[in-house]
Scaffold this motif. Structure first.
Motif, PDB file in Angstrom:
ATOM      1  N   ARG A 156      -6.421   1.043  30.041  1.00 24.77           N
ATOM      2  CA  ARG A 156      -5.380   0.334  29.394  1.00 24.77           C
ATOM      3  C   ARG A 156      -4.122   1.223  29.289  1.00 24.77           C
ATOM      4  O   ARG A 156      -2.807   0.608  29.545  1.00 24.77           O
ATOM      5  N   GLU A 157      -4.083   2.250  29.029  1.00 27.23           N
ATOM      6  CA  GLU A 157      -2.719   3.154  28.799  1.00 27.23           C
ATOM      7  C   GLU A 157      -2.458   3.468  30.352  1.00 27.23           C
ATOM      8  O   GLU A 157      -0.949   3.361  30.446  1.00 27.23           O
ATOM      9  N   ALA A 201       3.472   2.665  25.571  1.00 25.34           N
ATOM     10  CA  ALA A 201       3.982   1.504  25.195  1.00 25.34           C
ATOM     11  C   ALA A 201       5.292   1.525  24.789  1.00 25.34           C
ATOM     12  O   ALA A 201       6.203   0.624  25.427  1.00 25.34           O
ATOM     13  N   ALA A 202       5.868   2.782  24.133  1.00 24.76           N
ATOM     14  CA  ALA A 202       7.260   2.404  23.937  1.00 24.76           C
ATOM     15  C   ALA A 202       8.030   2.645  24.921  1.00 24.76           C
ATOM     16  O   ALA A 202       9.318   2.131  25.227  1.00 24.76           O
ATOM     17  N   THR A 203       7.788   3.820  25.876  1.00 22.71           N
ATOM     18  CA  THR A 203       8.388   4.035  27.118  1.00 22.71           C
ATOM     19  C   THR A 203       8.386   2.637  28.081  1.00 22.71           C
ATOM     20  O   THR A 203       9.457   2.216  28.746  1.00 22.71           O
ATOM     21  N   ALA A 204       7.040   1.893  28.150  1.00 28.86           N
ATOM     22  CA  ALA A 204       7.037   0.760  29.052  1.00 28.86           C
ATOM     23  C   ALA A 204       7.948  -0.394  28.151  1.00 28.86           C
ATOM     24  O   ALA A 204       8.838  -1.080  28.977  1.00 28.86           O
ATOM     25  N   LEU A 205       7.966  -0.406  27.087  1.00 33.54           N
ATOM     26  CA  LEU A 205       9.023  -1.414  26.336  1.00 33.54           C
ATOM     27  C   LEU A 205      10.512  -1.212  26.663  1.00 33.54           C
ATOM     28  O   LEU A 205      11.302  -2.050  26.952  1.00 33.54           O
ATOM     29  N   TYR A 206      10.512   0.178  26.619  1.00 34.95           N
ATOM     30  CA  TYR A 206      12.199   0.644  26.978  1.00 34.95           C
ATOM     31  C   TYR A 206      12.625   0.088  28.354  1.00 34.95           C
ATOM     32  O   TYR A 206      13.620  -0.394  28.555  1.00 34.95           O
TER      33      TYR A 206
END
Length: 354
Positions: A156-157, A201-206
């Protein structure tokens, strides 16, 4: 700046980099005792440049309907390692047609094959030339599915990381990833994932929110603001900078600003201006500037929260960048006259400095 930059993230006071995002998590491959006997040979061979014949035979193994589960696992693992350890191998694997059979593995019932497939695609996506090939091979939706339902946390990661890299291709790819349903899954990972999962997740959202405006709206609607503020308010998470930069992206739209205020973001941002690192002071000031620009009610709320003294101190700081000092001064002026017009009414010299 997208997340593929060199190591730049720190929750210390170091503000030598303008953004807090380093590369997302890497391929951390662990082995069962049963697989350990042959791993030394595999690592040595995969670290070297593989011949086209070796790669073609591995791709053929994945495509063969008669391949056993063990054969599929071995071929997928070797391709994963080949793509991890040698940049030229990434080009060779894509040229040999290896992307599509790896995409197919993401829907396989075997969890280990899923993980090998996801991570091989992640390793291939390191190469910029391969990103378009992965998108054209239909990798986005299977990666989103893996992000949602893969059996192992690592899969998942790594799916989140692969989607991050594909989002860097262009705005169209970022929008496609958002439309495929990645945003709520990343928000969930941000809330419930482990340390690496939250950072990925934060990096991908950014990356997704910077690449496509429609993804900002999705992120706000899917509840990203609350977990971002929680991370910003807790230095122990090591996520203050990352979360603050994602929030700054979201407050660029009206619904993001209203959500940030409704979720209690003003006290968090004011505290960052007061006691945060240099980078945190800067991004918090920029976010407050966006929140206050066109809303007198929000300006009054920010002023009542005590933002003016730390902003004045920031504007007079000898260590602050000139551009930041100008923005802090502009925000102070705005807060002292909360019913005045927006930034557009301020002196041209101030606006030009932005």
């Amino acid at each position: 700046m997208m997340a593929g930059s060199s190591s730049c993230y720190s929750d210390s006071g170091d503000s030598s980099c303008s953004e807090p995002f380093s590369e997302c998590g890497s391929d951390d491959l662990s082995f069962t005792p049963a697989a350990a006997a042959g791993i030394h040979r595999l690592l040595l061979s995969c670290a070297a440049e593989a011949s086209d014949g070796v790669i073609s035979s591995l791709v053929a193994e994945l495509e063969s309907p008669s391949s056993s589960l063990d054969s599929l696992r071995r071929a997928a693992m070797e391709l994963r390692l080949l793509a991890k350890h040698n940049p030229d191998n990434r080009i060779r694997i894509a040229a040999a047609g290896g992307v599509r059979p790896l995409v197919v593995l993401l829907s396989h019932v075997d969890p280990l094959l899923q993980e090998h497939g996801v991570t091989a695609l992640l390793n291939l996506s390191i190469c910029d030339e391969n990103k378009a090939i992965l998108v054209e091979a239909g990798a986005i939706r299977p990666l989103v599915h893996a992000l949602k339902s893969a059996a192992s946390p690592a899969a998942r990661e790594n799916a989140a990381c692969a989607l991050l890299r594909l989002s860097q291709l262009d705005g169209s790819a970022a929008a496609s990833i958002g439309r495929a349903g990645a945003i709520p899954l990343l928000v969930s990972l941000l809330e419930t994932g482990g340390a690496r999962g939250k950072k990925d997740a934060a990096t991908a959202l950014y990356a997704l929110c910077s690449g496509a405006r429609e993804n900002r709206l999705r992120a706000v609607e899917d509840g990203a603001v609350r977990p971002l503020l929680d991370l910003m308010a807790d230095p122990e998470t090591g996520m203050v900078d990352k979360a603050a930069y994602v929030l700054h992206s979201l407050v660029g739209i009206a619904v993001g600003r209203s959500s940030a205020v409704e979720e209690g973001g003003i006290p968090v941002l004011v505290e960052m201006v007061e006691v945060g690192s240099s980078r945190q002071k800067e991004i918090a000031t920029l976010s407050l500037l966006q929140i206050c620009e066109d809303n007198a009610v929000y300006r009054t709320m920010v002023a009542r929260e005590g933002a003016i003294p730390p902003l004045v101190a920031l504007s007079q700081s000898s260590s602050a960048r000139p551009k930041l000092k100008t923005k802090a001064e502009a925000l102070v002026e705005m807060l002292r006259q909360p019913r005045s017009a927006s930034l557009r009414a301020r002196p041209a010299a101030v606006v030009a400095a932005e």
